[in-house]
Design a protein around this motif. Structure first.
Motif, PDB file in Angstrom:
ATOM      1  N   HIS A 136       0.777  -1.246   0.143  1.00 18.37           N
ATOM      2  CA  HIS A 136       0.035   0.041   0.045  1.00 18.37           C
ATOM      3  C   HIS A 136       0.789   1.121   0.083  1.00 18.37           C
ATOM      4  O   HIS A 136       1.142   2.170   1.073  1.00 18.37           O
ATOM      5  CB  HIS A 136      -1.076   0.042   1.224  1.00 18.37           C
ATOM      6  CG  HIS A 136      -1.956  -1.284   1.185  1.00 18.37           C
ATOM      7  ND1 HIS A 136      -1.431  -2.373   1.850  1.00 18.37           N
ATOM      8  CD2 HIS A 136      -3.131  -1.279   0.775  1.00 18.37           C
ATOM      9  CE1 HIS A 136      -2.702  -3.134   1.643  1.00 18.37           C
ATOM     10  NE2 HIS A 136      -3.485  -2.437   1.130  1.00 18.37           N
ATOM     11  N   ARG A 137       1.392   1.605  -1.160  1.00 16.55           N
ATOM     12  CA  ARG A 137       2.324   2.486  -1.364  1.00 16.55           C
ATOM     13  C   ARG A 137       1.681   3.896  -2.002  1.00 16.55           C
ATOM     14  O   ARG A 137       2.292   4.874  -2.428  1.00 16.55           O
ATOM     15  CB  ARG A 137       3.502   2.338  -2.096  1.00 16.55           C
ATOM     16  CG  ARG A 137       4.524   1.147  -1.291  1.00 16.55           C
ATOM     17  CD  ARG A 137       5.593   0.859  -2.279  1.00 16.55           C
ATOM     18  NE  ARG A 137       6.621   0.021  -1.556  1.00 16.55           N
ATOM     19  CZ  ARG A 137       7.825   0.616  -1.058  1.00 16.55           C
ATOM     20  NH1 ARG A 137       7.897   2.051  -1.036  1.00 16.55           N
ATOM     21  NH2 ARG A 137       8.430   0.033  -0.324  1.00 16.55           N
ATOM     22  N   ASP A 138       0.541   3.708  -2.280  1.00 15.91           N
ATOM     23  CA  ASP A 138      -0.028   4.849  -3.177  1.00 15.91           C
ATOM     24  C   ASP A 138      -0.304   6.016  -2.201  1.00 15.91           C
ATOM     25  O   ASP A 138      -0.243   6.081  -0.869  1.00 15.91           O
ATOM     26  CB  ASP A 138      -1.570   4.432  -3.594  1.00 15.91           C
ATOM     27  CG  ASP A 138      -1.569   3.119  -4.486  1.00 15.91           C
ATOM     28  OD1 ASP A 138      -0.701   3.312  -5.211  1.00 15.91           O
ATOM     29  OD2 ASP A 138      -2.220   2.403  -4.203  1.00 15.91           O
ATOM     30  N   TRP A 139      -0.516   7.183  -2.759  1.00 16.85           N
ATOM     31  CA  TRP A 139      -0.261   8.649  -2.144  1.00 16.85           C
ATOM     32  C   TRP A 139      -1.546   8.657  -1.160  1.00 16.85           C
ATOM     33  O   TRP A 139      -1.358   9.110  -0.036  1.00 16.85           O
ATOM     34  CB  TRP A 139      -0.813   9.637  -3.094  1.00 16.85           C
ATOM     35  CG  TRP A 139      -0.573  11.035  -2.510  1.00 16.85           C
ATOM     36  CD1 TRP A 139       0.280  11.831  -2.230  1.00 16.85           C
ATOM     37  CD2 TRP A 139      -2.106  11.843  -2.236  1.00 16.85           C
ATOM     38  NE1 TRP A 139      -0.179  13.069  -1.760  1.00 16.85           N
ATOM     39  CE2 TRP A 139      -1.455  13.098  -1.975  1.00 16.85           C
ATOM     40  CE3 TRP A 139      -3.264  11.589  -2.536  1.00 16.85           C
ATOM     41  CZ2 TRP A 139      -2.446  14.057  -1.545  1.00 16.85           C
ATOM     42  CZ3 TRP A 139      -4.201  12.628  -2.089  1.00 16.85           C
ATOM     43  CH2 TRP A 139      -3.822  13.713  -1.797  1.00 16.85           C
ATOM     44  N   TYR A 140      -2.635   8.065  -1.412  1.00 15.67           N
ATOM     45  CA  TYR A 140      -3.868   8.186  -0.519  1.00 15.67           C
ATOM     46  C   TYR A 140      -3.541   7.427   0.528  1.00 15.67           C
ATOM     47  O   TYR A 140      -4.360   7.736   1.952  1.00 15.67           O
ATOM     48  CB  TYR A 140      -5.135   7.871  -1.300  1.00 15.67           C
ATOM     49  CG  TYR A 140      -5.401   6.652  -1.773  1.00 15.67           C
ATOM     50  CD1 TYR A 140      -5.656   5.366  -1.468  1.00 15.67           C
ATOM     51  CD2 TYR A 140      -5.084   6.476  -3.416  1.00 15.67           C
ATOM     52  CE1 TYR A 140      -5.872   4.291  -1.780  1.00 15.67           C
ATOM     53  CE2 TYR A 140      -4.924   5.306  -4.068  1.00 15.67           C
ATOM     54  CZ  TYR A 140      -5.509   4.293  -3.004  1.00 15.67           C
ATOM     55  OH  TYR A 140      -5.549   2.869  -3.882  1.00 15.67           O
ATOM     56  N   TRP A 141      -3.101   6.150   0.618  1.00 18.79           N
ATOM     57  CA  TRP A 141      -2.824   5.268   1.520  1.00 18.79           C
ATOM     58  C   TRP A 141      -1.887   6.169   2.679  1.00 18.79           C
ATOM     59  O   TRP A 141      -2.270   6.030   4.007  1.00 18.79           O
ATOM     60  CB  TRP A 141      -2.041   4.125   1.197  1.00 18.79           C
ATOM     61  CG  TRP A 141      -3.103   3.082   0.737  1.00 18.79           C
ATOM     62  CD1 TRP A 141      -3.206   2.799  -0.374  1.00 18.79           C
ATOM     63  CD2 TRP A 141      -4.073   2.275   1.565  1.00 18.79           C
ATOM     64  NE1 TRP A 141      -4.189   1.556  -0.662  1.00 18.79           N
ATOM     65  CE2 TRP A 141      -4.742   1.598   0.534  1.00 18.79           C
ATOM     66  CE3 TRP A 141      -4.580   2.547   2.802  1.00 18.79           C
ATOM     67  CZ2 TRP A 141      -5.991   0.709   0.740  1.00 18.79           C
ATOM     68  CZ3 TRP A 141      -5.487   1.360   3.229  1.00 18.79           C
ATOM     69  CH2 TRP A 141      -6.228   0.693   2.375  1.00 18.79           C
ATOM     70  N   LEU A 222       6.321   7.646  -1.848  1.00 19.65           N
ATOM     71  CA  LEU A 222       6.408   8.066  -3.248  1.00 19.65           C
ATOM     72  C   LEU A 222       7.554   7.373  -3.829  1.00 19.65           C
ATOM     73  O   LEU A 222       8.444   6.928  -3.304  1.00 19.65           O
ATOM     74  CB  LEU A 222       6.359   9.590  -3.427  1.00 19.65           C
ATOM     75  CG  LEU A 222       5.009  10.332  -2.836  1.00 19.65           C
ATOM     76  CD1 LEU A 222       5.509  11.788  -3.391  1.00 19.65           C
ATOM     77  CD2 LEU A 222       3.928   9.856  -3.537  1.00 19.65           C
ATOM     78  N   SER A 226       9.852  10.347  -8.253  1.00 17.13           N
ATOM     79  CA  SER A 226       8.953  11.353  -7.875  1.00 17.13           C
ATOM     80  C   SER A 226       9.782  12.623  -7.679  1.00 17.13           C
ATOM     81  O   SER A 226      10.777  12.522  -7.076  1.00 17.13           O
ATOM     82  CB  SER A 226       8.004  11.027  -6.649  1.00 17.13           C
ATOM     83  OG  SER A 226       7.617  12.302  -6.298  1.00 17.13           O
TER      84      SER A 226
END
Length: 276
Positions: A136-141, A222, A226
């Protein structure tokens, strides 16, 4: 400290509002207008990695040969958006929980506060490491987890302020006058909590920014490609002495963002105090 000395200190801080405005305004302006001002990415063909400032690259290049100025102008949006998003999550969840815990139901108060104590026991970076390890590396997580980690402190602050003797006396009087929960908590207590919440939000913004920057610096958030300022610092830390601009410029912007936000909150509260 005498009242006169306190007043003089407040006036001294108020004489230089431009310092706080500049410290906060520069990174915010870079974050908001940077992507528009940067335009298209300059060609990296023939560009050598970790080159000092020169023709075609005002801030030099990073370890991948990318233009540092273009990266810095694009990296602030993720920093500012992530920190504000996490702070809003913490306030949106923590304030209602604190108000409910301060209500007349003792059992609900104990349940909420003991649950928050359990959440408070988890180290922030450990939670983010667990998320990264499970994919779970997404921005929202990252933003959601950082925001939830702020809930215990926000809820405790709100509960403590709402349970102060002065606040409870007024609340009981409003109950006796027939006012409902929404009127008491969303109008009366909201005004009482504005100052302590503003003060806490200024400091908490720095805490959230530090947590998110640490996660990105450690590679827990990120991706390494990035342009986020914290990612730039981590990627170029080995080239600090050969290409310092790639590290010092994003680090300076992060520092200015933290310090400027706190100074503006302190100044606003000081002005409110002198107006009374």
């Amino acid at each position: 400290m005498t009242p006169r000395t306190k007043t003089d200190a407040v006036r001294t801080r108020a004489r230089h509002p431009w310092i706080a405005s500049a410290l906060l305004g520069v990174p915010v302006l870079v974050a908001l207008a940077g992507p528009w001002a940067a335009g298209d990415a300059p060609s990296a063909e023939g560009a050598l990695p970790s080159q000092p400032p020169g023709a075609g690259h005002p801030l030099g290049t990073d370890v991948l040969g990318r233009d540092v100025l273009w990266l810095v102008l694009h990296g602030g949006a993720s920093v500012l958006g992530s920190a504000l998003g996490a702070l809003l999550v913490g306030l949106a969840v923590g304030v209602p929980l604190g108000l409910l815990a301060a209500g007349p139901r003792r059992g609900f108060d104990e349940t909420v506060m003991r649950g928050l104590d359990l959440l408070l026991a988890f180290p922030g970076l450990l939670v983010l490491m667990t998320l990264a390890a499970t994919g779970h590396r997404d921005w929202y997580w990252l933003v959601t987890a950082a925001g939830i980690l702020q809930v215990p402190a926000v809820a405790r602050l709100v509960r403590g302020a709402a349970l102060e003797p002065g606040s409870r006396t007024v609340v009981e009087a409003l109950w006796m006058q027939g006012h409902g929960w929404a009127y008491i908590h969303l109008r009366h207590l909201a005004r009482q909590l504005a100052a302590p919440l503003a003060t806490d939000a200024g400091g908490r913004f720095a805490v959230v920014l530090y947590l998110l920057a640490s996660a990105n610096f450690l590679g827990l958030g990120l991706p390494s490609s990035s342009p986020d300022w914290a990612v730039l610092i981590e990627r170029n830390s080995d080239a600090l002495f050969t290409q310092p601009a790639a590290v010092l410029v994003p680090a300076g912007l992060l520092t200015a963002l933290c310090v400027g936000g706190n100074l503006l909150v302190d100044r606003a509260l000081a002005r409110r105090r002198t107006d009374r």
